[in-house]
Design an enzyme around this catalytic site. Structure first.
Site, PDB file in Angstrom:
ATOM      1  N   LYS A 111       0.817  -1.329  -0.075  1.00 14.31           N
ATOM      2  CA  LYS A 111       0.211  -0.148   0.018  1.00 14.31           C
ATOM      3  C   LYS A 111       0.635   1.406   0.000  1.00 14.31           C
ATOM      4  O   LYS A 111       0.450   2.241  -0.221  1.00 14.31           O
ATOM      5  CB  LYS A 111      -1.086   0.164   1.181  1.00 14.31           C
ATOM      6  CG  LYS A 111      -2.212  -1.178   1.000  1.00 14.31           C
ATOM      7  CD  LYS A 111      -3.397  -0.878   1.738  1.00 14.31           C
ATOM      8  CE  LYS A 111      -4.167  -1.842   1.491  1.00 14.31           C
ATOM      9  NZ  LYS A 111      -5.558  -1.654   2.273  1.00 14.31           N
ATOM     10  N   LYS A 192      -4.737  -9.924  -5.443  1.00 16.68           N
ATOM     11  CA  LYS A 192      -5.884 -10.253  -4.735  1.00 16.68           C
ATOM     12  C   LYS A 192      -7.037  -9.284  -5.213  1.00 16.68           C
ATOM     13  O   LYS A 192      -6.863  -8.011  -5.258  1.00 16.68           O
ATOM     14  CB  LYS A 192      -5.718 -10.363  -3.269  1.00 16.68           C
ATOM     15  CG  LYS A 192      -5.819  -9.074  -2.582  1.00 16.68           C
ATOM     16  CD  LYS A 192      -5.717  -9.412  -1.112  1.00 16.68           C
ATOM     17  CE  LYS A 192      -5.924  -8.113  -0.407  1.00 16.68           C
ATOM     18  NZ  LYS A 192      -6.953  -7.802   0.713  1.00 16.68           N
ATOM     19  N   LYS A 195     -10.945  -4.197  -2.442  1.00 20.82           N
ATOM     20  CA  LYS A 195     -12.064  -2.898  -2.361  1.00 20.82           C
ATOM     21  C   LYS A 195     -11.491  -1.694  -3.014  1.00 20.82           C
ATOM     22  O   LYS A 195     -12.017  -0.804  -3.529  1.00 20.82           O
ATOM     23  CB  LYS A 195     -12.872  -2.538  -1.303  1.00 20.82           C
ATOM     24  CG  LYS A 195     -12.789  -3.333  -0.193  1.00 20.82           C
ATOM     25  CD  LYS A 195     -13.464  -2.837   1.331  1.00 20.82           C
ATOM     26  CE  LYS A 195     -13.499  -3.506   2.309  1.00 20.82           C
ATOM     27  NZ  LYS A 195     -12.076  -3.859   3.063  1.00 20.82           N
TER      28      LYS A 195
HETATM   29  N1  AQP Z   1      -9.302 -11.254  -2.103  1.00 22.14           N
HETATM   30  C1  AQP Z   1      -9.734 -11.755  -0.777  1.00 22.14           C
HETATM   31  N2  AQP Z   1     -10.110 -12.916  -0.715  1.00 22.14           N
HETATM   32  C2  AQP Z   1     -10.080 -13.658   0.550  1.00 22.14           C
HETATM   33  N3  AQP Z   1     -10.416 -12.791   1.572  1.00 22.14           N
HETATM   34  C3  AQP Z   1     -10.165 -11.545   1.502  1.00 22.14           C
HETATM   35  N4  AQP Z   1     -10.376 -10.394   2.296  1.00 22.14           N
HETATM   36  C4  AQP Z   1      -9.978  -9.472   1.661  1.00 22.14           C
HETATM   37  N5  AQP Z   1      -9.832  -9.517   0.129  1.00 22.14           N
HETATM   38  C5  AQP Z   1      -9.612 -10.971   0.140  1.00 22.14           C
HETATM   39  C6  AQP Z   1     -10.693 -10.696   3.630  1.00 22.14           C
HETATM   40  O1  AQP Z   1     -11.412  -9.788   3.820  1.00 22.14           O
HETATM   41  C7  AQP Z   1     -11.672  -9.390   5.562  1.00 22.14           C
HETATM   42  C8  AQP Z   1     -12.090  -7.905   5.391  1.00 22.14           C
HETATM   43  O2  AQP Z   1     -10.878  -7.326   4.760  1.00 22.14           O
HETATM   44  P1  AQP Z   1     -10.363  -5.864   5.314  1.00 22.14           P
HETATM   45  O3  AQP Z   1     -11.766  -4.732   5.066  1.00 22.14           O
HETATM   46  O4  AQP Z   1      -9.782  -5.959   6.635  1.00 22.14           O
HETATM   47  O5  AQP Z   1      -9.512  -5.468   4.331  1.00 22.14           O
HETATM   48  P2  AQP Z   1      -8.238  -5.943   3.467  1.00 22.14           P
HETATM   49  O6  AQP Z   1      -7.925  -7.328   3.758  1.00 22.14           O
HETATM   50  O7  AQP Z   1      -7.085  -5.005   3.006  1.00 22.14           O
HETATM   51  O8  AQP Z   1      -9.243  -6.325   2.082  1.00 22.14           O
HETATM   52  P3  AQP Z   1      -9.371  -5.440   0.811  1.00 22.14           P
HETATM   53  O9  AQP Z   1     -10.698  -5.871   0.390  1.00 22.14           O
HETATM   54  O10 AQP Z   1      -8.486  -5.577   0.001  1.00 22.14           O
HETATM   55  O11 AQP Z   1      -9.435  -3.957   1.195  1.00 22.14           O
HETATM   56  P4  AQP Z   1      -8.653  -2.790   0.837  1.00 22.14           P
HETATM   57  O12 AQP Z   1      -8.520  -2.565  -0.533  1.00 22.14           O
HETATM   58  O13 AQP Z   1      -9.073  -1.456   1.609  1.00 22.14           O
HETATM   59  O14 AQP Z   1      -7.310  -2.979   1.621  1.00 22.14           O
HETATM   60  C9  AQP Z   1     -10.396  -9.938   5.787  1.00 22.14           C
HETATM   61  O15 AQP Z   1     -10.436 -11.197   6.833  1.00 22.14           O
HETATM   62  C10 AQP Z   1      -9.515 -10.217   4.526  1.00 22.14           C
HETATM   63  O16 AQP Z   1      -8.605 -11.343   4.910  1.00 22.14           O
END
Ligand code: AQP
Length: 326
Positions: A111, A192, A195
């Site tokens: 990030k 991966k 969001k």
């Molecule tokens: N691609 C993924 N596959 C499986 N699990 C996923 N998680 C996130 N992306 C995937 C799981 O969703 C939960 C919540 O995630 P988060 O909101 O804590 O943020 P993150 O892991 O950083 O997920 P994002 O969607 O990629 O958000 P941004 O882009 O804002 O950083 C966690 O349990 C995560 O493992």
């Protein structure tokens, strides 16, 4: 009864990666354990957020928790910033966290890469996550694969604290599913699903309508040839779609492969979109009902009251052990 804690950031639209990797497990766990499910808005502000959008997304994530089947009579659902103990314990744990440990975090590297200015909060994010978990004396943390490294830090910090000050904090275990733990981006199966990715075709959001899902699946990157075969190394795009199919249907990838022998990607993609739409349709209907009911804020307020009580208990013990006047 085992204690479960997990959270999701209101940093964008929730997608099927969040659902399959984490939130779907929450629903199963609420019948077996004492669960705390949090909307982690303090984590979301580690990168810039529009305040009005953040407020709206926070309520949306909470509503989606309920729409997928989390029952506030069984599990405690709340917003992180409503429980000040998270930020307090995070500070204390920061004073036990080594700079080198945080520098090694791959999510921080991903990030911050190429950015001139990123916040100190983005760097110390994993320590806040450790505080979230340890405050509730958590046994199990259901998360996707991407959070494994952060979970290891939470375990290390609990052990370090206990060694230095006495056995107060429970050492948590991650719960990472065998399938669905890492859903890859539709536009690039090397990354991966996320969001905050700029390309909306990276992901399928839980609130996407049926047509959008069909289009995104039709556009999803596949590999040369047209054989539906699970081979993450040589066919990462198709293999990712097969994992999604498998997690939604409960069928093995071998069963899916044999069903589509000789049919090519078109038939497979069409059925996958239908499968996803069936499950999302149910969630979206329930979401609209919850939104119309106007009950979500009250549920969050009651959840925060309960969460504060549990969190305060741990915080008081920590403060006492560290030598603060309590
Ligand atoms: N691609 C993924 N596959 C499986 N699990 C996923 N998680 C996130 N992306 C995937 C799981 O969703 C939960 C919540 O995630 P988060 O909101 O804590 O943020 P993150 O892991 O950083 O997920 P994002 O969607 O990629 O958000 P941004 O882009 O804002 O950083 C966690 O349990 C995560 O493992």
């Amino acid at each position: 009864m085992k204690r479960v804690f997990s959270g999701v950031q209101p940093s964008g639209e929730l997608h099927i990666g969040n659902y399959l990797g984490a939130i779907r497990q929450f629903v199963q766990l609420q019948d077996q354990a004492d669960c705390f499910f949090c909307v982690v808005n303090l984590h979301a502000v580690t990168v810039p957020q529009d305040p009005a959008v953040l407020r709206q997304k926070t309520l949306e994530v909470a509503t989606l928790y309920l729409a997928v089947g989390i029952d506030p009579l069984k599990a405690t659902v709340f917003v992180q910033s409503e429980v000040p103990a998270h930020a307090e314990l995070a500070w204390m744990l920061q004073c036990l966290t080594y700079y080198g440990e945080l520098s090694r975090m791959t999510q921080f590297k991903d990030k911050s890469i190429g950015k001139q200015n990123f916040s100190v909060g983005l760097f110390t994010y994993p320590t806040l996550m450790a505080a979230d978990i340890l405050l509730y004396q958590t046994d199990i943390v259901p998360v996707g694969q991407d959070q494994k490294q952060h979970l290891e830090l939470a375990r290390d910090l609990a052990q370090r604290f206990n060694q230095r000050y006495g056995p107060i904090l429970r050492v948590p275990e991650p719960m990472i599913g065998e399938v669905g733990a890492k859903i890859m981006a539709l536009d690039d199966p090397g990354k991966k699903m996320s969001k905050s990715a700029d390309n909306i075709n990276n992901r399928i959001n839980l609130m996407d309508d049926a047509k959008t899902v069909q289009k995104k699946i039709a556009r999803a990157v596949t590999d040369s040839g047209n054989e539906v075969r699970y081979d993450p190394e040589y066919k990462p795009g198709v293999s990712n779609l097969m994992s999604i199919y498998s997690t939604f249907s409960g069928e093995s990838v071998a069963t899916i492969a044999s069903r589509y022998t000789g049919q090519g990607y078109g038939a497979f993609k069409g059925d996958l979109a239908e499968l996803i739409n069936r499950e999302l349709g149910v969630i979206q209907k329930r979401y609209q009902e919850l939104k119309a009911s106007g009950t979500v804020e009250e549920i969050l307020s009651q959840g925060a009251t309960k969460a504060r009580q549990v969190a305060e208990e741990t915080l008081q013990q920590v403060k006492e052990k560290m030598g603060f006047i309590v």
